[in-house]
Design an enzyme around this catalytic site. Structure first.
Site, short mmCIF file in Angstrom:
data_model
loop_
_atom_site.label_atom_id
_atom_site.label_comp_id
_atom_site.label_asym_id
_atom_site.label_seq_id
_atom_site.Cartn_x
_atom_site.Cartn_y
_atom_site.Cartn_z
N ASP A 1 2.94 11.95 -13.02
CA ASP A 1 2.44 10.59 -13.21
C ASP A 1 3.04 9.97 -14.49
OD1 ASP A 1 0.29 8.43 -12.66
OD2 ASP A 1 -0.12 9.04 -14.72
N LYS B 23 5.77 6.66 -14.96
CA LYS B 23 5.59 5.54 -15.90
C LYS B 23 6.75 5.47 -16.90
CE LYS B 23 0.57 6.04 -15.45
NZ LYS B 23 -0.58 6.81 -15.94
N GLY C 55 -8.83 3.32 -15.20
CA GLY C 55 -10.15 2.72 -14.99
C GLY C 55 -10.02 1.37 -14.31
N1 HSE Z 1 -4.30 9.36 -13.45
C1 HSE Z 1 -3.80 8.35 -14.33
C2 HSE Z 1 -4.11 8.79 -15.76
C3 HSE Z 1 -4.46 7.03 -14.01
O1 HSE Z 1 -4.86 9.74 -15.95
O2 HSE Z 1 -3.58 8.19 -16.68
C4 HSE Z 1 -3.76 5.83 -14.58
O3 HSE Z 1 -2.45 5.71 -14.16
#
Ligand code: HSE
Length: 420
Positions: free
Chosen positions: A194, A198, A295
């Site tokens: 994740d 980003k 959130g």
């Molecule tokens: N799972 C992601 C985090 C959510 O914990 O940052 C936001 O992208």
């Protein structure tokens, strides 16, 4: 009035509808026009949702409705939303997405398809922090020298609790899931993917680098042990999962992994589920952005910022986003050539010659030791904790292999990169 269709009415989609209603006056004043959610597409129509819009289980009810001006894509996944966003753009609808995985793979194609139609993604990185706008607009005068980000709240929350409260990995992961921080598949969080999605978006904005997750170094927090946490505490380091991109000459480094950072660094102070991004520009110096990275309301805040922006500029304004020719001639640093400092933890028999063998193996691989500490364990065993001066990723990996083959170490060596 701008009419919105929302695809995926989960936590974020519901927050988008609620905030558009609750803050209608200020949003209309800023946008110059009312922004109204009209319809939402969901998989399961019988599930209760806290919204006052029409719901459908047919996405085409949104994509083919001539009255819908903007499609908000909040469905998650990669290939399905890719088809949906493509169709929306081809049908002339502006698109706002929070989908970082989609952008990690398809950002340049989608931008090409969008052309002059707005295609916005502020919510895809660091939730409510306006880091996309900061990079595209506020820092527009700068060559970006580096970006370092805590951009996964789940990992930051887990590492923080593991260090401060000594809570075990599995228990704290479950807590992060129960609190709604983690992705549907939490291996995306703890495996570093994740954060990598980003980071790739940020690196595109900074450098125009068209890399995919498969091209870069991605490691998660799943190998951190109690002994490493004790080391971090004892030597005044914080443990963070960082996404790092840096420009070095005509190369760009891109990597996601756990790091030890001195507690004195600003980014080390970002605790709990919060996100923080440090961007260094050649003219502005270091800038730091902090806020909620996940959130419903925080993410919806970023989605609505994009809706307001589209309302102000009009649908026809060209987007300022991923530009391949941004910094001509830049290429990606090979993973083996990445240079940093390392911490190693080696479990060994506490007997003569062991330390000499370790020093020899590291020396043979061009690695210079900076600090070293031996901690006795039970049964005549010991943990050797050492940090290195800057060396290449290939050298540390080869040294670890050599140490394992030499049988001097009793278990797989632990390695954490140090960011100072
Ligand atoms: N799972 C992601 C985090 C959510 O914990 O940052 C936001 O992208």
């Amino acid at each position: 009035m701008l009419k919105i269709g929302i695809i995926g009415v989960g936590t974020v989609g519901q927050s988008v509808c609620q905030i558009l209603e609750e803050n209608k006056d200020i949003i209309t004043a800023r946008a110059g026009v009312e922004i109204k959610p009209m319809i939402g597409a969901v998989n399961n129509l019988s599930k209760k949702r806290d919204v006052n819009i029409k719901l459908t289980d047919n996405i085409d009810d949104i994509l083919e409705d001539k009255d819908i001006d903007i499609v908000v894509e909040l469905m998650g996944g990669i290939e399905e939303p890719y088809k949906v966003v493509k169709k929306a753009l081809k049908n002339g609808k502006a698109v706002v997405t929070a989908n970082k995985a989609l952008l990690a793979y398809h950002r340049y194609e989608l931008q090409d398809i969008a052309g002059d139609t707005a295609f916005e993604f502020e919510a895809a990185v660091a939730g409510g922090i306006p880091i996309i706008t900061a990079l595209r607009e506020g820092l527009g005068a700068n060559h970006i020298q580096s970006i370092k980000g805590i951009i996964n709240g789940t990992c930051n929350y887990m590492l923080d609790k593991m260090i401060k409260e000594g809570i075990e990995y599995d228990i704290i992961l479950k807590e992060a899931q129960d609190l709604g921080y983690a992705e549907a598949d939490p291996t995306f969080d703890v495996g570093g993917f994740d954060a990598a999605h980003k980071l790739l978006i940020l690196a595109s904005l900074a450098y125009g680098i068209d890399a995919k997750p498969e091209d870069i170094l991605i490691e998660g927090i799943d190998n951190i042990q109690k002994e490493d946490i004790e080391f971090a505490k004892e030597f005044n380091y914080s443990l963070k999962l960082l996404g790092i991109t840096k420009k070095i000459g005509d190369k760009v480094e891109l990597r996601v992994h756990t790091v030890l950072i001195p507690n004195s660094e600003m980014i080390a102070k970002i605790d709990g589920v919060m996100n923080g991004v440090s961007v260094v520009g050649d003219k502005v110096g270091e800038t730091l952005y902090y806020g909620a990275g996940a959130g419903g309301d925080a993410t919806a805040s970023a989605v609505i910022a994009n809706l307001i922006d589209i309302a102000r500029k009009g649908k026809g304004s060209p987007m300022l986003g991923f530009t391949k020719s941004l910094e001509d001639g830049l290429s990606l640093v090979d993973i083996d050539d990445i240079e940093t400092k390392y911490y190693l933890r080696l479990e060994v028999d506490d007997k003569s010659g062991v330390l000499a063998k370790i020093a020899q193996t590291l020396g043979d691989n061009n690695i210079s030791i900076k600090t070293m500490l031996q901690k006795s364990a039970s049964n005549n065993k010991a943990n050797i904790l050492l940090s290195t001066h800057t060396c290449k990723e290939k050298n540390i990996k080869d040294a670890i292999k050599d140490l394992e083959n030499s049988k001097v170490v009793l278990s797989k060596p632990a390695m954490i990169r140090i960011e100072e």
